[in-house]
Design a protein around this motif. Structure first.
Motif, PDB file in Angstrom:
ATOM      1  N   LYS A 216       0.829  -1.208   0.000  1.00 59.05           N
ATOM      2  CA  LYS A 216       0.000   0.000   0.000  1.00 59.05           C
ATOM      3  C   LYS A 216       0.865   1.260   0.000  1.00 59.05           C
ATOM      4  N   ASN A 217       1.925   1.259   0.805  1.00 63.74           N
ATOM      5  CA  ASN A 217       2.831   2.421   0.838  1.00 63.74           C
ATOM      6  C   ASN A 217       3.579   2.579  -0.477  1.00 63.74           C
ATOM      7  N   LEU A 218       3.925   1.443  -1.109  1.00 59.35           N
ATOM      8  CA  LEU A 218       4.610   1.488  -2.395  1.00 59.35           C
ATOM      9  C   LEU A 218       3.716   2.146  -3.449  1.00 59.35           C
ATOM     10  N   CYS A 219       2.454   1.788  -3.444  1.00 56.91           N
ATOM     11  CA  CYS A 219       1.503   2.385  -4.399  1.00 56.91           C
ATOM     12  C   CYS A 219       1.382   3.892  -4.181  1.00 56.91           C
ATOM     13  N   LYS A 220       1.411   4.312  -2.916  1.00 54.01           N
ATOM     14  CA  LYS A 220       1.353   5.752  -2.609  1.00 54.01           C
ATOM     15  C   LYS A 220       2.596   6.467  -3.145  1.00 54.01           C
ATOM     16  N   GLU A 221       3.755   5.823  -2.988  1.00 52.88           N
ATOM     17  CA  GLU A 221       5.001   6.422  -3.485  1.00 52.88           C
ATOM     18  C   GLU A 221       4.995   6.518  -5.011  1.00 52.88           C
ATOM     19  N   ILE A 222       4.433   5.504  -5.679  1.00 52.59           N
ATOM     20  CA  ILE A 222       4.332   5.535  -7.149  1.00 52.59           C
ATOM     21  C   ILE A 222       3.444   6.692  -7.580  1.00 52.59           C
ATOM     22  N   ASP A 223       2.333   6.892  -6.877  1.00 50.48           N
ATOM     23  CA  ASP A 223       1.432   8.017  -7.184  1.00 50.48           C
ATOM     24  C   ASP A 223       2.136   9.349  -6.976  1.00 50.48           C
ATOM     25  N   ALA A 224       2.920   9.441  -5.884  1.00 51.24           N
ATOM     26  CA  ALA A 224       3.641  10.686  -5.593  1.00 51.24           C
ATOM     27  C   ALA A 224       4.679  10.992  -6.675  1.00 51.24           C
ATOM     28  N   LEU A 225       5.228   9.941  -7.281  1.00 52.86           N
ATOM     29  CA  LEU A 225       6.206  10.130  -8.367  1.00 52.86           C
ATOM     30  C   LEU A 225       5.526  10.476  -9.691  1.00 52.86           C
ATOM     31  N   GLU A 226       4.187  10.387  -9.704  1.00 58.23           N
ATOM     32  CA  GLU A 226       3.387  10.625 -10.913  1.00 58.23           C
ATOM     33  C   GLU A 226       3.841   9.705 -12.054  1.00 58.23           C
ATOM     34  N   TYR A 227       3.994   8.433 -11.705  1.00 57.42           N
ATOM     35  CA  TYR A 227       4.463   7.461 -12.701  1.00 57.42           C
ATOM     36  C   TYR A 227       3.607   6.196 -12.690  1.00 57.42           C
ATOM     37  N   SER A 228       2.412   6.291 -12.124  1.00 59.87           N
ATOM     38  CA  SER A 228       1.572   5.111 -11.950  1.00 59.87           C
ATOM     39  C   SER A 228       1.133   4.485 -13.277  1.00 59.87           C
ATOM     40  N   LYS A 229       1.023   5.274 -14.332  1.00 64.13           N
ATOM     41  CA  LYS A 229       0.619   4.726 -15.628  1.00 64.13           C
ATOM     42  C   LYS A 229       1.701   3.858 -16.255  1.00 64.13           C
ATOM     43  N   ASN A 230       2.917   3.990 -15.763  1.00 63.14           N
ATOM     44  CA  ASN A 230       4.047   3.250 -16.335  1.00 63.14           C
ATOM     45  C   ASN A 230       4.508   2.077 -15.472  1.00 63.14           C
ATOM     46  N   ILE A 231       3.886   1.915 -14.313  1.00 65.17           N
ATOM     47  CA  ILE A 231       4.238   0.813 -13.409  1.00 65.17           C
ATOM     48  C   ILE A 231       3.068  -0.157 -13.371  1.00 65.17           C
ATOM     49  N   HIS A 232       3.352  -1.424 -13.667  1.00 64.93           N
ATOM     50  CA  HIS A 232       2.304  -2.428 -13.767  1.00 64.93           C
ATOM     51  C   HIS A 232       2.621  -3.591 -12.822  1.00 64.93           C
ATOM     52  N   PHE A 233       1.578  -4.188 -12.267  1.00 68.34           N
ATOM     53  CA  PHE A 233       1.746  -5.337 -11.375  1.00 68.34           C
ATOM     54  C   PHE A 233       1.089  -6.571 -11.989  1.00 68.34           C
ATOM     55  N   VAL A 234       1.807  -7.693 -11.940  1.00 71.60           N
ATOM     56  CA  VAL A 234       1.251  -8.981 -12.339  1.00 71.60           C
ATOM     57  C   VAL A 234       1.376  -9.896 -11.131  1.00 71.60           C
ATOM     58  N   HIS A 235       0.241 -10.426 -10.674  1.00 69.30           N
ATOM     59  CA  HIS A 235       0.231 -11.221  -9.448  1.00 69.30           C
ATOM     60  C   HIS A 235       0.118 -12.720  -9.730  1.00 69.30           C
ATOM     61  N   ASN A 236       0.825 -13.492  -8.892  1.00 66.86           N
ATOM     62  CA  ASN A 236       0.660 -14.952  -8.831  1.00 66.86           C
ATOM     63  C   ASN A 236       0.975 -15.682 -10.131  1.00 66.86           C
ATOM     64  N   CYS A 237       1.957 -15.180 -10.870  1.00 66.39           N
ATOM     65  CA  CYS A 237       2.425 -15.900 -12.058  1.00 66.39           C
ATOM     66  C   CYS A 237       3.287 -17.079 -11.601  1.00 66.39           C
ATOM     67  N   ILE A 238       2.964 -18.288 -12.054  1.00 64.52           N
ATOM     68  CA  ILE A 238       3.714 -19.461 -11.576  1.00 64.52           C
ATOM     69  C   ILE A 238       4.886 -19.820 -12.477  1.00 64.52           C
ATOM     70  N   ASN A 239       4.991 -19.186 -13.631  1.00 67.44           N
ATOM     71  CA  ASN A 239       6.097 -19.498 -14.542  1.00 67.44           C
ATOM     72  C   ASN A 239       6.664 -18.210 -15.120  1.00 67.44           C
ATOM     73  N   ILE A 240       7.559 -17.595 -14.364  1.00 64.73           N
ATOM     74  CA  ILE A 240       8.148 -16.322 -14.768  1.00 64.73           C
ATOM     75  C   ILE A 240       8.899 -16.449 -16.092  1.00 64.73           C
ATOM     76  N   GLN A 241       9.590 -17.584 -16.283  1.00 66.97           N
ATOM     77  CA  GLN A 241      10.391 -17.734 -17.505  1.00 66.97           C
ATOM     78  C   GLN A 241       9.555 -17.617 -18.773  1.00 66.97           C
ATOM     79  N   SER A 242       8.313 -18.080 -18.702  1.00 65.67           N
ATOM     80  CA  SER A 242       7.450 -18.025 -19.892  1.00 65.67           C
ATOM     81  C   SER A 242       7.044 -16.601 -20.250  1.00 65.67           C
ATOM     82  N   GLU A 243       7.271 -15.669 -19.326  1.00 61.54           N
ATOM     83  CA  GLU A 243       6.882 -14.272 -19.533  1.00 61.54           C
ATOM     84  C   GLU A 243       8.049 -13.387 -19.999  1.00 61.54           C
TER      85      GLU A 243
END
Length: 342
Positions: A216-243
């Motif tokens: 939650k604090n990380l998301c606030k810091e991203i907003d403060a940097l005004e860079y939220s449109k360029n930071i993306h989260f992908v959750h619970n991927c079980i095979n990172i290599q395939s990505e």
């Protein structure tokens, strides 16, 4: 040789991936292997070969039944290989309580060893391992110099991955950078985010889903940097290599690691990256690709190295991976330890 791998759960994590990888490789080479899991949580169950027996203790539902099941499996095994300190403690305590004697291997994956060298309670006495595997030299040094284990009972075995054969077509418009790391302060996500902004690239962070205060604090810091449109989260991927083929480069900005699987996964797919100099893999990689590994968090130096790593060819990264991280190398190391214990 009947080999028992023991772990608490199979969620997204380095120790969990090593447990799954090792079970699969042992089975592939015709060794008898079984996996004991304390509970049925975790997405990595799907990555275990379907022919491998999995025993789920469900110890929260019925403790005594779980104890009996655990003891039965341990008595039948030749090798008991336990991943992580808290799981080793549970098994050791169970055997002591029921008067069962069995030699146990502690496979230590503790990632914060660079900043925390405390000895867990009774690890110099009641819970002293019969054999210790550490995934980094910092851990094996801790085991011998601080815990007091004999050197002949301690082995360094780096982490390894099973290379993913990616059949996807090359992507023309890649997605910028990727960072793999759970939502913990030690992973130092904010440095990577600030760096991405300075360079002017998108950054995708792969992590388990969480709503903890750090996230939650990380998301606030991203907003403060005004860079939220360029930071993306992908959750619970079980095979990172395939990505990884979707991205141009990768980061690892952790302040402390045991032996980060993320770096080995980057190498396995030939993707250039920048990483802070922590963990066992960083030492080897720095020898071959010095611009990949940095000794401080000076932003200008990371930006300078970013321009250099873009010139590194994928084939050159893959050659180093094959020479140092081929699966058969690690299989032989584990079998050597098992034979010593027997």
């Amino acid at each position: 040789m009947k080999i028992l791998q023991v772990i608490d759960q199979l969620g997204l994590g380095g120790a969990e991936r090593v447990c799954v990888n090792l079970a699969n490789v042992l089975h592939e080479h015709n060794y008898s292997v079984k996996v004991i899991v304390f509970n049925n949580k975790g997405v990595l169950f799907d990555l275990i070969d379907k022919e491998i027996d999995i025993v789920i203790l469900n110890k929260k539902k019925n403790k005594f039944k779980a104890y009996k099941k655990l003891i039965k499996e341990i008595k039948e095994a030749d090798i008991v290989h336990i991943h992580m300190r808290q799981n080793f403690k549970y098994v050791k305590k169970t055997l002591l309580a029921f008067g069962v004697k069995k030699k146990l291997i502690l496979h230590d994956h503790f990632g914060e060893i660079a900043v925390n060298k405390r000895i867990p309670t009774f690890y110099k006495s009641y819970y002293k391992p019969d054999y210790y595997i550490g995934c980094s030299k910092l851990l094996t040094d801790w085991a011998t110099d601080i815990v007091g284990l004999k050197k002949e009972k301690v082995t360094l075995i780096n982490n390894f991955v099973i290379p993913y054969k990616n059949s996807n077509k090359p992507i023309k418009n890649k997605l910028g950078g990727i960072l793999v790391g759970s939502m913990k302060p030690v992973k130092n996500h904010i440095f990577a985010i600030k760096l991405a902004k300075k360079i002017g690239v998108d950054l995708t962070i792969y992590c388990p889903r969480t709503e903890n205060s750090y996230f939650k604090n990380l998301c606030k810091e991203i907003d403060a940097l005004e860079y939220s449109k360029n930071i993306h989260f992908v959750h619970n991927c079980i095979n990172i290599q395939s990505e990884l083929h979707k991205y141009d480069f990768a980061f690892l900005t952790s302040t402390s690691e045991g032996d980060p699987l993320a770096l080995i996964e980057y190498m396995a797919q030939g993707i250039p990256f920048l990483s802070y100099n922590t963990g066992e893999a960083a030492k080897l990689i720095k020898h071959h690709f010095p611009d990949f590994i940095l000794d401080n968090f000076e932003e200008n130096k990371w930006i300078e190295n970013f321009q250099k790593i873009k010139k590194i060819e994928r084939e050159d990264i893959l050659k180093v991976y094959e020479k140092n991280y081929a699966t058969i190398i690690f299989l032989q190391k584990y079998i050597s330890v098992y034979k010593k214990l027997m």
